[in-house]
Structure formats: C-alpha cells, structure tokens
Design a protein around this motif. Structure first.
Motif, PDB file in Angstrom:
ATOM      1  N   ARG A 137       0.833  -1.212   0.000  1.00 21.82           N
ATOM      2  CA  ARG A 137       0.000   0.000   0.000  1.00 21.82           C
ATOM      3  C   ARG A 137       0.864   1.256   0.000  1.00 21.82           C
ATOM      4  NH1 ARG A 137      -1.706  -3.489   3.815  1.00 21.82           N
ATOM      5  NH2 ARG A 137      -3.734  -4.476   3.555  1.00 21.82           N
ATOM      6  N   ASN A 138       2.028   1.161   0.623  1.00 20.52           N
ATOM      7  CA  ASN A 138       2.878   2.329   0.816  1.00 20.52           C
ATOM      8  C   ASN A 138       4.330   1.852   0.885  1.00 20.52           C
ATOM      9  OD1 ASN A 138       3.588   5.009   1.303  1.00 20.52           O
ATOM     10  ND2 ASN A 138       3.467   4.753   3.513  1.00 20.52           N
ATOM     11  N   PRO A 139       4.990   1.635  -0.260  1.00 23.86           N
ATOM     12  CA  PRO A 139       6.294   0.986  -0.274  1.00 23.86           C
ATOM     13  C   PRO A 139       7.410   1.712   0.477  1.00 23.86           C
ATOM     14  CG  PRO A 139       5.294   0.900  -2.452  1.00 23.86           C
ATOM     15  CD  PRO A 139       4.437   1.810  -1.623  1.00 23.86           C
ATOM     16  N   ASN A 140       7.365   3.060   0.519  1.00 19.73           N
ATOM     17  CA  ASN A 140       8.446   3.816   1.147  1.00 19.73           C
ATOM     18  C   ASN A 140       9.815   3.403   0.615  1.00 19.73           C
ATOM     19  OD1 ASN A 140       7.023   5.615   2.737  1.00 19.73           O
ATOM     20  ND2 ASN A 140       6.842   4.193   4.446  1.00 19.73           N
ATOM     21  N   MET A 141       9.885   3.252  -0.697  1.00 24.08           N
ATOM     22  CA  MET A 141      11.144   3.000  -1.379  1.00 24.08           C
ATOM     23  C   MET A 141      11.176   3.850  -2.644  1.00 24.08           C
ATOM     24  SD  MET A 141      11.988  -1.073  -0.907  1.00 24.08           S
ATOM     25  CE  MET A 141      10.808  -1.609  -2.153  1.00 24.08           C
ATOM     26  N   LEU A 142      12.364   4.264  -3.014  1.00 25.50           N
ATOM     27  CA  LEU A 142      12.559   5.026  -4.238  1.00 25.50           C
ATOM     28  C   LEU A 142      13.495   4.266  -5.162  1.00 25.50           C
ATOM     29  CD1 LEU A 142      13.175   8.594  -2.727  1.00 25.50           C
ATOM     30  CD2 LEU A 142      11.023   7.701  -3.654  1.00 25.50           C
ATOM     31  N   VAL A 143      13.363   4.522  -6.460  1.00 28.30           N
ATOM     32  CA  VAL A 143      14.307   4.009  -7.445  1.00 28.30           C
ATOM     33  C   VAL A 143      15.094   5.200  -7.968  1.00 28.30           C
ATOM     34  CG1 VAL A 143      14.605   2.825  -9.637  1.00 28.30           C
ATOM     35  CG2 VAL A 143      12.801   2.096  -8.064  1.00 28.30           C
ATOM     36  N   TRP A 144      16.398   5.132  -7.802  1.00 29.87           N
ATOM     37  CA  TRP A 144      17.271   6.244  -8.183  1.00 29.87           C
ATOM     38  C   TRP A 144      18.501   5.665  -8.873  1.00 29.87           C
ATOM     39  CZ3 TRP A 144      21.591   9.095  -5.478  1.00 29.87           C
ATOM     40  CH2 TRP A 144      21.778  10.382  -6.029  1.00 29.87           C
ATOM     41  N   HIS A 145      18.740   6.079 -10.112  1.00 26.27           N
ATOM     42  CA  HIS A 145      19.839   5.548 -10.916  1.00 26.27           C
ATOM     43  C   HIS A 145      19.798   4.020 -10.978  1.00 26.27           C
ATOM     44  CE1 HIS A 145      21.556   9.487 -11.438  1.00 26.27           C
ATOM     45  NE2 HIS A 145      21.713   9.656 -10.140  1.00 26.27           N
ATOM     46  N   GLY A 146      18.599   3.472 -11.032  1.00 25.93           N
ATOM     47  CA  GLY A 146      18.427   2.041 -11.188  1.00 25.93           C
ATOM     48  C   GLY A 146      18.508   1.238  -9.913  1.00 25.93           C
ATOM     49  N   ASP A 147      18.797   1.883  -8.798  1.00 24.16           N
ATOM     50  CA  ASP A 147      18.904   1.190  -7.513  1.00 24.16           C
ATOM     51  C   ASP A 147      17.723   1.524  -6.610  1.00 24.16           C
ATOM     52  OD1 ASP A 147      21.384  -0.076  -8.004  1.00 24.16           O
ATOM     53  OD2 ASP A 147      22.460   1.779  -7.524  1.00 24.16           O
ATOM     54  N   VAL A 148      17.411   0.594  -5.696  1.00 20.45           N
ATOM     55  CA  VAL A 148      16.347   0.795  -4.727  1.00 20.45           C
ATOM     56  C   VAL A 148      16.919   1.450  -3.472  1.00 20.45           C
ATOM     57  CG1 VAL A 148      14.706  -0.368  -3.210  1.00 20.45           C
ATOM     58  CG2 VAL A 148      14.956  -1.117  -5.585  1.00 20.45           C
ATOM     59  N   TRP A 149      16.260   2.523  -3.035  1.00 18.62           N
ATOM     60  CA  TRP A 149      16.659   3.257  -1.828  1.00 18.62           C
ATOM     61  C   TRP A 149      15.507   3.208  -0.831  1.00 18.62           C
ATOM     62  CZ3 TRP A 149      21.268   6.310  -1.227  1.00 18.62           C
ATOM     63  CH2 TRP A 149      22.144   6.215  -2.312  1.00 18.62           C
ATOM     64  N   LEU A 150      15.836   3.046   0.436  1.00 16.06           N
ATOM     65  CA  LEU A 150      14.840   2.963   1.497  1.00 16.06           C
ATOM     66  C   LEU A 150      14.658   4.322   2.155  1.00 16.06           C
ATOM     67  CD1 LEU A 150      16.066  -0.344   3.244  1.00 16.06           C
ATOM     68  CD2 LEU A 150      14.646  -0.069   1.183  1.00 16.06           C
ATOM     69  N   ILE A 151      13.411   4.704   2.397  1.00 15.36           N
ATOM     70  CA  ILE A 151      13.118   5.984   3.047  1.00 15.36           C
ATOM     71  C   ILE A 151      12.020   5.783   4.095  1.00 15.36           C
ATOM     72  CG2 ILE A 151      13.774   7.359   1.033  1.00 15.36           C
ATOM     73  CD1 ILE A 151      10.735   7.681   0.446  1.00 15.36           C
ATOM     74  N   ASP A 152      11.834   6.794   4.900  1.00 14.15           N
ATOM     75  CA  ASP A 152      10.704   6.897   5.833  1.00 14.15           C
ATOM     76  C   ASP A 152      10.656   5.745   6.840  1.00 14.15           C
ATOM     77  OD1 ASP A 152      10.033   9.194   4.562  1.00 14.15           O
ATOM     78  OD2 ASP A 152       8.319   8.387   3.472  1.00 14.15           O
ATOM     79  N   HIS A 153      11.381   5.917   7.934  1.00 12.82           N
ATOM     80  CA  HIS A 153      11.410   4.901   8.986  1.00 12.82           C
ATOM     81  C   HIS A 153      10.820   5.420  10.297  1.00 12.82           C
ATOM     82  CE1 HIS A 153      14.534   3.559   6.087  1.00 12.82           C
ATOM     83  NE2 HIS A 153      13.966   2.398   6.338  1.00 12.82           N
ATOM     84  N   GLY A 154       9.936   6.404  10.184  1.00  9.10           N
ATOM     85  CA  GLY A 154       9.327   6.944  11.391  1.00  9.10           C
ATOM     86  C   GLY A 154       8.364   5.988  12.069  1.00  9.10           C
ATOM     87  N   ALA A 155       7.759   5.065  11.290  1.00  6.88           N
ATOM     88  CA  ALA A 155       6.775   4.127  11.856  1.00  6.88           C
ATOM     89  C   ALA A 155       7.437   2.791  12.172  1.00  6.88           C
ATOM     90  CB  ALA A 155       5.621   3.932  10.879  1.00  6.88           C
ATOM     91  N   THR A 156       8.527   2.848  12.920  1.00 10.05           N
ATOM     92  CA  THR A 156       9.264   1.654  13.311  1.00 10.05           C
ATOM     93  C   THR A 156       9.442   1.640  14.820  1.00 10.05           C
ATOM     94  OG1 THR A 156      11.375   2.801  13.031  1.00 10.05           O
ATOM     95  CG2 THR A 156      10.529   1.610  11.119  1.00 10.05           C
ATOM     96  N   MET A 157       9.939   0.505  15.331  1.00 11.47           N
ATOM     97  CA  MET A 157      10.213   0.381  16.770  1.00 11.47           C
ATOM     98  C   MET A 157       9.017   0.880  17.584  1.00 11.47           C
ATOM     99  SD  MET A 157      14.226   1.506  17.047  1.00 11.47           S
ATOM    100  CE  MET A 157      13.844   3.254  16.806  1.00 11.47           C
ATOM    101  N   ILE A 158       7.838   0.379  17.267  1.00  8.80           N
ATOM    102  CA  ILE A 158       6.643   0.942  17.897  1.00  8.80           C
ATOM    103  C   ILE A 158       6.647   0.771  19.415  1.00  8.80           C
ATOM    104  CG2 ILE A 158       5.225   0.720  15.830  1.00  8.80           C
ATOM    105  CD1 ILE A 158       4.015  -1.788  16.991  1.00  8.80           C
ATOM    106  N   TRP A 159       7.536  -0.099  19.906  1.00 13.36           N
ATOM    107  CA  TRP A 159       7.611  -0.262  21.366  1.00 13.36           C
ATOM    108  C   TRP A 159       8.086   1.003  22.073  1.00 13.36           C
ATOM    109  CZ3 TRP A 159      10.405  -3.533  17.998  1.00 13.36           C
ATOM    110  CH2 TRP A 159      11.736  -3.160  17.763  1.00 13.36           C
ATOM    111  N   HIS A 160       8.749   1.929  21.343  1.00 10.14           N
ATOM    112  CA  HIS A 160       9.237   3.125  22.058  1.00 10.14           C
ATOM    113  C   HIS A 160       8.117   4.132  22.327  1.00 10.14           C
ATOM    114  CE1 HIS A 160      10.432   6.013  18.475  1.00 10.14           C
ATOM    115  NE2 HIS A 160       9.308   5.377  18.211  1.00 10.14           N
ATOM    116  N   HIS A 161       6.900   3.817  21.898  1.00 14.42           N
ATOM    117  CA  HIS A 161       5.747   4.637  22.281  1.00 14.42           C
ATOM    118  C   HIS A 161       5.137   4.161  23.595  1.00 14.42           C
ATOM    119  CE1 HIS A 161       5.610   6.895  18.497  1.00 14.42           C
ATOM    120  NE2 HIS A 161       5.924   5.756  17.894  1.00 14.42           N
ATOM    121  N   ASN A 162       5.618   3.052  24.119  1.00 16.85           N
ATOM    122  CA  ASN A 162       5.114   2.515  25.391  1.00 16.85           C
ATOM    123  C   ASN A 162       6.230   1.706  26.037  1.00 16.85           C
ATOM    124  OD1 ASN A 162       3.505   1.600  27.519  1.00 16.85           O
ATOM    125  ND2 ASN A 162       2.762  -0.157  26.348  1.00 16.85           N
ATOM    126  N   TRP A 163       7.160   2.402  26.672  1.00 18.88           N
ATOM    127  CA  TRP A 163       8.336   1.738  27.210  1.00 18.88           C
ATOM    128  C   TRP A 163       8.029   0.656  28.245  1.00 18.88           C
ATOM    129  CZ3 TRP A 163      12.500   1.358  24.665  1.00 18.88           C
ATOM    130  CH2 TRP A 163      12.964   2.390  23.854  1.00 18.88           C
TER     131      TRP A 163
END
Length: 289
Positions: A137-163
């Motif tokens: 639905r929302n890949p959060n990846m870009l293709v640049w010069h033929g390579d795949v680049w990863l972006i947008d990691h704000g929705a990770t480690m969800i445990w840090h919202h409830n230590w």
C-alpha cells in the motif's frame, strides 16, 4: 555524529505523507527533505528515522544521507500555505534532513524487479526494526539511478511509544505477508546469516549516539539520555539474533487495512497532518484525553 547544516530556503512541501515534510536548501549548497519536530507525530518519529536509517546504512542498505538541520522559521514567511506556516513556527531549532534524490521515482513492484538476496536483506531489516509501513500500500522506497533506496522509517520500533511494554512488544514476530517485497521470494535465511552478526551492542550504541540529546530529554521513566539510548539498543539486539525464525510470509491481503496499530495508522494517514500545537489544541477541546 550526523553532519549539521542550516536551512536557507524553504522550497516546497511534500504532501504524500502525514507529517508534511518539505524540500529545503541548506548552507552546504545541498538540497534535503526536512522532517520537522513540530509535526503531529512528534520527535520520536525523528528518533526512529535516525536510529533505523543509520543502522541500515551501516549494514550496507541504501539510505539517503541524514543530517541535523537547524531551522529558523523566518525562511518560510513567503509560504502561502497556513498549514506549512504553522509547522515551520512549531519547528524552530534542530530538525532532521534527508538527502534529496533528484529524479528518483517511487518504487512500483509491477515495474521493477528485486532479486531474492536484496529482497531478503530488506525484509529482514524491516523485521528487526518492526517496520509496519513498507507494504504494497505504501512501499516507502525510491528508485534512483536504477537502484532501490529505502526511506521513511518513522513508523518503526513501535515499542518506544510505550516503554513499560517494550520488552513484550519487541519479542513479537513479524508478519511480512503484505511487505512490498514479499512476492520477490526474499531469501531471509541468507540475509540473517550475513547481517545478524553485524548487529552488535557496539554498533547499536554508535547508532543511537547519533540521536541528538534534544530529542531524548524528559522521557518518562528514564533518568538520563544515556539510559534511554540503552533502552533502544536492547530490543534491537535481541531481535537481530532471532527474528528470522519468526517472520511470516503468507498470502498477502488484497483489500485490507494497514497492519499498523490503530493509533499509529491514524498518524500515518495523509489527512492526519497536524502540528504539535494543533494536536494540543484538539486535546484541550477533547477534555485533555
């Protein structure tokens, strides 16, 4: 430590995401995608961006360079959008910049092929950081010069919202059935064999040291920023060693909702663009709930 630059010109907002990042120019003559401390998701989103982005780079995955970016809200005075104006006013000081990749396009799994080895490395990495936001639905990846680049990691480690519940949350398996690369036959076993030994306590300590102290202070339950950094190291270290045994790759859903928790899915919705100030105002209207 991340390089520090100063924003000199606000170019344009990017409206694809919920946090309303913007393209800016900086005093090093570079162009960056700026992510703001005043966005509704708050500073923890930026903490996640730094830790996960720097970890990925250290593991050899392609991530645009991250920088500390100082912002004087005055650079946006000519911006006609009131929402952008409020966001800039709420974000004076230190923010996060990500190197802008000119000419890059969003990853489309129907148009681009990714080999099992690279797919496995990305899926394994997302499982370690518990990335709930790199789906079809929302890949959060870009293709640049033929390579795949990863972006947008704000929705990770969800445990840090409830230590208090972090240990139990971090021990959970990872369902990669809806991952955008699930259909490419990711070789997760090979990825784990290659990358897991690299994720050491020393490496994670170095990565968490890149997070500015300003984004870690006053976290409930921690008496110092160093203690909070150690709290980030422990679950990532534990997951890196065993998560490959707990990755699920079933048939993907075809028309289902995001697998992100409800409270996080709301924040990821493009329409949920609120600055910290407007979020606080809404809290007051709701009786502080």
């Amino acid at each position: 430590m991340l390089t520090e630059v100063t924003a000199t010109r606000y170019v344009t907002p990017l409206r694809e995401g919920g946090s309303l990042p913007g393209i800016v120019e900086a005093d090093d003559l570079g162009t960056y995608v700026m992510k703001f401390t005043g966005a509704g998701q708050g500073r923890k989103t930026l903490v996640a961006e730094v830790i996960c982005g720097q970890l990925a780079r250290r593991l050899g995955l392609r991530i645009p360079e991250l920088v500390r970016m100082q912002l004087d809200p005055v650079i946006g005075l000519s911006e006609p959008d009131q929402e952008v104006q409020e966001l800039l006013k709420a974000s004076g000081g230190l923010n996060l910049g990500m190197d802008y990749l000119p000419g890059s396009i969003g990853f489309d799994p129907l148009a681009y092929q990714v080999g099992p080895e690279e797919a496995g490395r990305i899926v394994w990495f997302d499982a370690v950081i518990n990335n709930v936001d790199r789906s079809w639905r929302n890949p959060n990846m870009l293709v640049w010069h033929g390579d795949v680049w990863l972006i947008d990691h704000g929705a990770t480690m969800i445990w840090h919202h409830n230590w208090p519940g972090a240990r139990a949350s971090a021990a959970k398996p990872y369902n990669a059935s809806d991952h955008v690369l699930a259909s490419f036959g990711p070789d997760i076993a090979s990825a784990a064999a290659e990358l897991a030994p690299l994720v050491t306590e020393e490496l994670l300590t170095e990565v968490t040291a890149d997070v500015p102290d300003e984004w870690l202070v006053d976290e409930p339950g921690f008496d110092s920023t160093d203690a909070l950094r150690r709290a980030y190291v422990e679950p990532l270290l534990a997951r890196a060693g065993t998560i490959h045994e707990r990755i699920t790759l079933d048939a993907p859903t075809t028309n289902g909702p995001s697998r992100a928790p409800g409270w996080l899915a709301d924040r990821l919705t493009p329409g949920a663009r609120t600055t910290r100030r407007t979020a606080n105002e809404q809290s007051v209207k709701d009786g502080g709930q």
